[in-house]
Design a protein around this motif. Structure first.
Motif, short mmCIF file in Angstrom:
data_model
loop_
_atom_site.label_atom_id
_atom_site.label_comp_id
_atom_site.label_asym_id
_atom_site.label_seq_id
_atom_site.Cartn_x
_atom_site.Cartn_y
_atom_site.Cartn_z
N ILE A 1 0.85 -1.20 0.00
CA ILE A 1 0.00 0.00 0.00
C ILE A 1 0.88 1.25 0.00
O ILE A 1 0.65 2.19 -0.77
N LEU B 1 1.13 4.37 -2.68
CA LEU B 1 1.00 5.78 -2.29
C LEU B 1 2.27 6.56 -2.64
O LEU B 1 2.20 7.70 -3.11
N SER C 1 -4.08 5.04 6.38
CA SER C 1 -5.36 5.47 5.82
C SER C 1 -5.41 6.98 5.65
O SER C 1 -5.93 7.49 4.65
N ASN D 1 -3.55 7.85 2.57
CA ASN D 1 -4.36 7.46 1.43
C ASN D 1 -5.47 8.48 1.17
O ASN D 1 -5.70 8.91 0.04
N THR D 2 -6.14 8.89 2.22
CA THR D 2 -7.25 9.84 2.09
C THR D 2 -6.75 11.19 1.58
O THR D 2 -7.39 11.80 0.72
N LEU E 1 -6.06 10.73 -2.06
CA LEU E 1 -7.34 10.52 -2.73
C LEU E 1 -8.07 11.83 -2.99
O LEU E 1 -8.61 12.06 -4.08
#
Length: 101
Positions: free
Chosen positions: A8, A12, A84, A87-88, A91
């Protein structure tokens, strides 16, 4: 699981290398945290392995194990939450950034 988290982070990092949405240091910190995650996984493995020899009638021992489980679970949650968050952040911005909007 640590290999999956590294995967992951690799995704990223690749996306971020062309967009510079998050600080490189933030990604590097999460890569460094993977070693802590590995040690935490080892702690959990050891705890699970030794559970069979635990005296479930010994309240102090059961409480100690449950507190240790709580520490491990909440630390896992923290590791996942940190990744996370990265990632957010990516995103929310990536699509517009690559489309120059």
């Amino acid at each position: 699981m640590d290999k999956k988290l590294q995967g992951i982070l690799d995704i990223l990092d690749k996306l971020n290398s062309s967009s510079n949405i998050v600080k490189k240091e933030d990604l590097e910190e999460q890569y460094e945290n993977l070693e802590d995650f590995r040690m935490l996984t080892n702690d959990l493995d050891s705890l699970l392995k030794n559970f069979g020899s635990m005296d479930i009638n010994n309240g102090d021992e059961v409480e100690r194990i449950l507190f240790e489980l709580h520490r491990i679970i909440t630390t896992f949650e923290w590791h996942f939450s940190e990744i996370s968050d990265l990632n957010t952040t990516i995103l929310k911005v990536y699509k517009n950034k690559i489309n120059n909007v």
